[in-house]
Design a protein around this motif. Structure first.
Motif, PDB file in Angstrom:
ATOM      1  N   ASN A 204      22.065   9.402  -9.130  1.00  0.00           N
ATOM      2  CA  ASN A 204      20.254  11.040  -8.602  1.00  0.00           C
ATOM      3  C   ASN A 204      21.204  11.541  -7.310  1.00  0.00           C
ATOM      4  OD1 ASN A 204      18.673  12.156  -7.876  1.00  0.00           O
ATOM      5  ND2 ASN A 204      17.438  10.603  -7.741  1.00  0.00           N
ATOM      6  N   ASN A 230      22.758  16.488 -13.687  1.00  0.00           N
ATOM      7  CA  ASN A 230      21.405  16.407 -13.423  1.00  0.00           C
ATOM      8  C   ASN A 230      21.397  17.632 -12.112  1.00  0.00           C
ATOM      9  OD1 ASN A 230      20.566  14.347 -15.167  1.00  0.00           O
ATOM     10  ND2 ASN A 230      21.427  12.830 -13.724  1.00  0.00           N
ATOM     11  N   GLU A 234      17.810  18.895  -9.973  1.00  0.00           N
ATOM     12  CA  GLU A 234      17.434  18.090  -9.152  1.00  0.00           C
ATOM     13  C   GLU A 234      17.377  18.756  -8.301  1.00  0.00           C
ATOM     14  OE1 GLU A 234      16.271  15.236  -9.235  1.00  0.00           O
ATOM     15  OE2 GLU A 234      16.849  14.432 -11.258  1.00  0.00           O
TER      16      GLU A 234
END
Length: 420
Positions: A204, A230, A234
Motif C-alpha cells: 500500500n 494503485n 490511493e
C-alpha cells in the motif's frame, strides 16, 4: 503486341521465380531454428528494434546474435545463459532477462503484493556492486535496519559479485517465516551480517496524515513508498480526504521511494498541476515524446517535496516535473539519478525481457541520469528509524514545515505563475 506483352510477362515471371528461389535459399536456415534458437532470436529482435543505444555499445549486434546461435542450446538453462551473455555485452544493468518466475514476480511487485525481505535493489553502474536503493517501508529489511546505499556482498554466504540483479532478487525471495542472512557493507562502518525473516509485503504505497505547524497551519503529510498500479488512485483519495479536513499546505515525502511505473509518476504529477509539461522522453531516433498536465489540479495549496539519495526513477520524474513547473520546493538531498526508461516484454515461453527504450528529461530539459536532482534547500541528515520519520528527530521534515510556514505566499505565487 499481345505476343510482346506475353514475352515480357514470362520474362518478369521467370525473374520473380529466380528471386523467390534465391530468397528461399536465404530464409531456409531461419525456418529450421529450434525452439531454443527462436527464443534467442526473439530477444535479439526486440533489442534490435527498441534499445536506446543504436550502436549497441559500439558493437556489431548481428554478430552477437550469430555467436549466441552457435552455442549448443539444448535446454532452457543453456538458452537463458546465452541470452544473458548477449545482453551483458550491452553493459546496461537495466536491460535484463527474467526467467518465468522472475517475470511473474515483477508483475506482482508492480501490481501491489510480494513475498520476501522487501528490498529494492540495483547494480551500481560504476562499481558493479549490488546496492540497496531502499527498503520498502515496514518490510522485514526495513525493520532489520538495512539502509539505502548499503552494498549486499553475500546472500546466504553466496557472493553477489557474479549474480545478475534478478538472480540476487530470486535468492532473497522465499517462504514466509524463513530466515535469510545478508552480508552488508556500509560507508564508514565496514561489513556486518544482518539476519532477516521473510514475510508477505503488502504494497500500500500511501501514508497520509493531517499535521499542524507550530503556527497552527494544518499540513497534509503524504508519504509515497513506490509507484505501483494503485499509487495514483490511493494518493488522489488521500489528497481529497485531507482537503476535506482543512489542509492548507502539503508535504509529499518521496524519500527512499525507488520508483516503479512511469505512467503512475505521470498520473500523480497531474494531480498537482493545472497545466504544463511533466516529462520529455527521448528514444534512439532522438524523437521527443512529451506528457502534459491538463488539470484541474486537486489542490493549489503550497507544496514541499522531501527527497534523498533513495529517491529514484519515477520519483525523480515527479519531483523534477513539480520543481521545474514552480509547483513545489524540494528539500533534502540530491536524488539517485536514474534517468532511463525500461519497457517490459513477455516472451513466447513465459519469460520476460526488460529493455532500456528511452531516456527522459525534466520539463526544463534536464537529463538527470547519474546526476540526480538537487533540492532547492539541501538538508543532509544521519539515517533515522522508521518511527522517527516526520517527527522532531527528522530534520528534513522539520525544514519542510518551516519552509511552508515562512514561504507559503512565495510558493503560492510561483504556482500562479506556472499555471497562468
Amino acid at each position: 503486341m499481345g505476343f510482346m506483352h506475353k514475352q515480357t510477362f514470362r520474362f518478369g515471371f521467370s525473374l520473380l521465380m529466380a528471386f523467390c528461389l534465391a530468397l528461399g535459399v536465404l530464409i531456409q536456415p531461419a525456418a529450421a531454428l529450434t525452439q531454443e534458437q527462436k527464443l534467442v532470436s526473439e530477444v535479439w529482435r526486440i533489442v534490435n528494434r527498441s534499445y536506446l543505444d543504436g550502436t549497441f555499445n559500439d558493437q556489431n549486434w548481428a554478430a552477437v546474435r550469430q555467436k549466441a546461435l552457435q552455442k549448443p542450446l539444448n535446454n532452457s538453462k543453456a538458452t537463458y545463459g546465452a541470452i544473458q551473455e548477449m545482453l551483458k555485452s550491452l553493459d546496461d544493468p537495466f536491460t535484463r532477462f527474467l526467467d518465468p518466475e522472475q517475470y511473474r514476480s515483477l508483475q506482482v511487485n508492480t501490481s501491489g503484493e510480494l513475498t520476501g525481505v522487501g528490498l529494492q535493489i540495483a547494480l551500481n553502474p560504476q562499481t558493479g556492486k549490488l546496492e540497496v536503493v531502499s527498503p520498502i517501508a515496514g518490510s522485514p529489511a526495513d525493520k532489520a535496519g538495512i539502509r539505502p546505499r548499503d552494498r549486499i556482498l553475500k546472500i546466504e554466504g553466496v557472493s553477489t559479485q557474479n549474480l545478475t540483479l534478478d538472480e540476487a532478487a530470486a535468492r532473497m525471495r522465499g517462504p514466509i517465516g524463513s530466515l535469510i542472512t545478508l552480508l552488508i557493507e556500509r560507508d564508514g562502518e565496514g561489513e556486518t551480517e544482518i539476519r532477516v525473516v521473510r514475510d508477505r509485503i503488502t504494497l500500500n504505497p500511501v501514508v497520509a496524515d493531517l499535521r499542524f505547524s507550530p503556527q497552527g497551519t494544518p499540513i497534509g503529510y503524504l508519504r509515497l513508498t513506490q509507484f505501483n498500479a494503485n499509487a495514483s488512485m490511493e494518493l488522489a483519495h488521500a489528497i481529497s480526504s485531507l482537503e476535506k479536513k482543512g489542509a492548507a499546505a502539503y508535504i509529499l515525502d518521496l524519500r527512499n521511494n525507488p520508483g516503479g511505473l512511469l505512467q503512475s509518476g505521470i498520473e500523480i504529477a497531474r494531480l498537482w498541476l493545472d497545466s504544463g509539461t511533466i516529462v520529455y522522453t527521448v528514444n534512439r531516433q532522438g524523437i521527443q515524446g512529451s506528457f502534459e498536465a491538463f488539470g484541474p489540479a486537486l489542490t493549489d495549496d503550497p507544496l514541499v517535496i522531501l527527497v534523498n539519495q533513495g529517491t529514484a526513477s519515477a520519483s525523480e520524474i515527479l519531483a523534477g516535473a513539480l520543481q521545474d513547473n514552480g509547483r513545489a520546493k524540494l528539500v533534502g538531498e540530491t536524488t539517485f539519478g536514474k534517468g532511463l526508461i525500461q519497457s517490459l516484454f513477455e516472451l513466447s515461453d513465459g519469460s520476460g525481457l526488460a529493455v532500456t527504450i528511452a531516456k527522459y528529461e525534466t520539463p526544463n530539459h534536464r537529463d538527470i541520469n547519474k546526476l540526480g536532482i538537487k533540492p532547492d534547500q539541501v538538508i543532509t541528515q544521519e539515517p533515522i528509524t522508521r518511527e522517527q520519520i516526520a517527527t522532531e528527530a527528522d530534520q528534513q521534515y522539520q525544514a519542510a514545515v518551516e519552509l511552508l510556514a515562512k514561504n507559503s505566499s512565495e510558493i503560492s505565487h510561483s504556482t500562479d505563475r506556472a499555471n497562468s
